[in-house]
Motif scaffolding. Sequence first.
Motif, mmCIF file in Angstrom:
data_model
loop_
_atom_site.group_PDB
_atom_site.id
_atom_site.type_symbol
_atom_site.label_atom_id
_atom_site.label_comp_id
_atom_site.label_asym_id
_atom_site.label_seq_id
_atom_site.Cartn_x
_atom_site.Cartn_y
_atom_site.Cartn_z
ATOM 1 N N ASN A 28 -11.940 9.615 -1.392
ATOM 2 C CA ASN A 28 -11.280 8.539 -2.127
ATOM 3 C C ASN A 28 -10.971 7.335 -1.247
ATOM 4 O O ASN A 28 -10.701 7.471 -0.051
ATOM 5 C CB ASN A 28 -9.973 9.054 -2.741
ATOM 6 C CG ASN A 28 -10.214 10.082 -3.825
ATOM 7 O OD1 ASN A 28 -10.502 9.733 -4.972
ATOM 8 N ND2 ASN A 28 -10.103 11.351 -3.471
ATOM 9 N N HIS A 29 -11.008 6.152 -1.877
ATOM 10 C CA HIS A 29 -10.634 4.866 -1.278
ATOM 11 C C HIS A 29 -9.352 4.365 -1.937
ATOM 12 O O HIS A 29 -8.949 4.831 -3.009
ATOM 13 C CB HIS A 29 -11.687 3.787 -1.584
ATOM 14 C CG HIS A 29 -12.938 3.880 -0.786
ATOM 15 N ND1 HIS A 29 -12.986 4.144 0.552
ATOM 16 C CD2 HIS A 29 -14.233 3.686 -1.175
ATOM 17 C CE1 HIS A 29 -14.244 4.122 0.965
ATOM 18 N NE2 HIS A 29 -15.013 3.852 -0.064
ATOM 19 N N ARG A 30 -8.779 3.346 -1.315
ATOM 20 C CA ARG A 30 -7.698 2.602 -1.962
ATOM 21 C C ARG A 30 -7.693 1.203 -1.379
ATOM 22 O O ARG A 30 -7.785 1.038 -0.162
ATOM 23 C CB ARG A 30 -6.347 3.275 -1.711
ATOM 24 C CG ARG A 30 -5.214 2.761 -2.583
ATOM 25 C CD ARG A 30 -3.923 3.480 -2.245
ATOM 26 N NE ARG A 30 -2.845 3.139 -3.163
ATOM 27 C CZ ARG A 30 -1.571 3.454 -2.967
ATOM 28 N NH1 ARG A 30 -1.217 4.127 -1.871
ATOM 29 N NH2 ARG A 30 -0.658 3.106 -3.840
ATOM 30 N N PHE A 31 -7.623 0.191 -2.216
ATOM 31 C CA PHE A 31 -7.538 -1.186 -1.761
ATOM 32 C C PHE A 31 -6.068 -1.594 -1.751
ATOM 33 O O PHE A 31 -5.438 -1.710 -2.806
ATOM 34 C CB PHE A 31 -8.339 -2.114 -2.667
ATOM 35 C CG PHE A 31 -9.810 -1.786 -2.720
ATOM 36 C CD1 PHE A 31 -10.581 -1.775 -1.566
ATOM 37 C CD2 PHE A 31 -10.422 -1.453 -3.918
ATOM 38 C CE1 PHE A 31 -11.925 -1.473 -1.601
ATOM 39 C CE2 PHE A 31 -11.770 -1.148 -3.968
ATOM 40 C CZ PHE A 31 -12.531 -1.154 -2.807
ATOM 41 N N ALA A 32 -5.506 -1.772 -0.541
ATOM 42 C CA ALA A 32 -4.088 -2.079 -0.370
ATOM 43 C C ALA A 32 -3.255 -1.029 -1.096
ATOM 44 O O ALA A 32 -3.391 0.161 -0.824
ATOM 45 C CB ALA A 32 -3.779 -3.492 -0.836
ATOM 46 N N LEU A 33 -2.396 -1.427 -2.039
ATOM 47 C CA LEU A 33 -1.572 -0.476 -2.781
ATOM 48 C C LEU A 33 -2.092 -0.266 -4.190
ATOM 49 O O LEU A 33 -1.367 0.204 -5.076
ATOM 50 C CB LEU A 33 -0.119 -0.974 -2.831
ATOM 51 C CG LEU A 33 0.535 -1.237 -1.475
ATOM 52 C CD1 LEU A 33 1.983 -1.657 -1.665
ATOM 53 C CD2 LEU A 33 0.432 -0.030 -0.574
ATOM 54 N N SER A 52 -1.392 -5.692 -6.270
ATOM 55 C CA SER A 52 -0.495 -4.669 -5.707
ATOM 56 C C SER A 52 0.455 -5.232 -4.663
ATOM 57 O O SER A 52 1.552 -4.698 -4.466
ATOM 58 C CB SER A 52 -1.308 -3.521 -5.104
ATOM 59 O OG SER A 52 -2.088 -3.949 -4.001
ATOM 60 N N LEU A 53 0.079 -6.327 -4.012
ATOM 61 C CA LEU A 53 0.913 -6.875 -2.943
ATOM 62 C C LEU A 53 1.851 -7.985 -3.420
ATOM 63 O O LEU A 53 2.957 -8.129 -2.893
ATOM 64 C CB LEU A 53 0.037 -7.413 -1.814
ATOM 65 C CG LEU A 53 -0.836 -6.387 -1.069
ATOM 66 C CD1 LEU A 53 -1.713 -7.085 -0.043
ATOM 67 C CD2 LEU A 53 0.035 -5.340 -0.391
ATOM 68 N N ALA A 54 1.413 -8.773 -4.388
ATOM 69 C CA ALA A 54 2.218 -9.919 -4.823
ATOM 70 C C ALA A 54 3.625 -9.529 -5.275
ATOM 71 O O ALA A 54 4.604 -10.224 -4.950
ATOM 72 C CB ALA A 54 1.491 -10.685 -5.930
ATOM 73 N N PRO A 55 3.792 -8.419 -6.034
ATOM 74 C CA PRO A 55 5.143 -8.075 -6.496
ATOM 75 C C PRO A 55 6.122 -7.750 -5.375
ATOM 76 O O PRO A 55 7.345 -7.730 -5.609
ATOM 77 C CB PRO A 55 4.902 -6.837 -7.372
ATOM 78 C CG PRO A 55 3.474 -6.931 -7.804
ATOM 79 C CD PRO A 55 2.760 -7.539 -6.633
#
Length: 468
Positions: free
Chosen positions: A223-228, A408-411
């Motif tokens: 599995n991958h994940r881009f940032a959060l 995922s990062l902006a909030p």
Amino acid sequence: MFRSALAATLLIATPAAAQQLTADETAKVDTIVADALKSSGAPSASVAIVRDGKIVFARAYGDQGPGMKATSPAAKYQIASISKQFTAAAILLLEDAGKLSLDDKVSKWVPDITDADQITIRQLLSHTAGIQDYWPQDYDFAAMSKPVTPQQILDRWAKKPLDFRPGTAWQYSNTGYVVAGMIIEKASGMKLLDYLKAKIFKPLGIDAIDQDIAVGKGFPQGNHRFALGPVRAARPAAPGWLWAAGELAMSASDLAKWDIARIDRKILSPEDWQTQETPVLLADGSNTRYGLGVSLGGRDGVRTVEHGGEAVGFLSDNFVIPKKRFAVVALVNADFGGAQDAITGGITDLLLPAAPPPSRPMTLDEYRDSLASLVFGQLRAGTLDREKLTEDANYYFTAQATEDYHTSLAPLGDPVSFTALGKPRLRGGFVNRNYSIAFANGQKLIAITYAEPGMNGKFEQFLIQPRD
């Protein structure tokens, strides 16, 4: 992604001489693993513990993916670069058989690479040869979608000018291990995996396979994940890319059997084990803290032997204290988050409590640090300046990846700190700098960056992951 934190269990019966885990210790191990999976987002983990030279615990947690009928501690995870110690062991066995010498020049076996007459086999195995790494990134780049042969890897990377004169610096190089694998096949007259099976795996009862076939039904899903962003199934690299640099898939218990062989000084001679675990020194006398396929450290004055691994969609850590007859293996089906290190570190602290290591002073490159902070702000805002990225980094930051980073990062709002971790280091022709990022709500992230050298070098990698 979770079925249950205790989806599968196998406690290994051991002789009375081995001190098995108490109920309290077992519960605390479960908590360590569950916390690591929750904080990182990794879907599953497989863990094995060696105590008193015996496997006393093997347990799988979480969701190993649609290819598995049920979560199982027998599942074979891709162990990637942990495989390097097996490649190095094969060289040592061939030296014992009189087939080669660690001090042979590479030109005797693989003459068609840059300065082969100046590089020794020992330097290949200790990452001091100066051959450029073909995979410094923490993601799969475009070429990895197509099958590759060892010779093709050498043709593209090992025929470049050396990054430094052999023996004068340390730089992790998967390419050097591909060269070593070719030497093994020439010296033994056997395929690399066949040699390992005959000389190591069969005698130890280890069921290891080529990681290229550890895909699909019956195997954990990487599995991958881009940032959060959401956890997403990873597409495996095409065949051939890890080979002698990281070719193996096996269960945590099988890897623990190898750790026991290290503890008991079996399969290899005691002298060979010592050679593998002796840190290689540079020409100026500097200690690399790396032997032959293993990283070397210390804990309470006793040597530790460790190596991690990263494949597409997988991370792993194998930690051994031979004199304590202790080892921990942690395998996860995620190439983000660092759960494997949190698990091995947490279990070691639980079962062998030790004072934390002293902190290291950091050297900061203020301009590059400020540029990294700027790019992180662009990722949060969704305004990424692609002129600051290399071709490979632009390939990685697809529309989907960029959107996942932004949403995922902006909030999280503005970070309260953006701090460099450790010293910059060279790898694959790039400069690696990592950063700790903290927010007012307690969220902590890590940025793992690689950039071209120089003040205005473009970023080859800019990965954001959660950090405990």
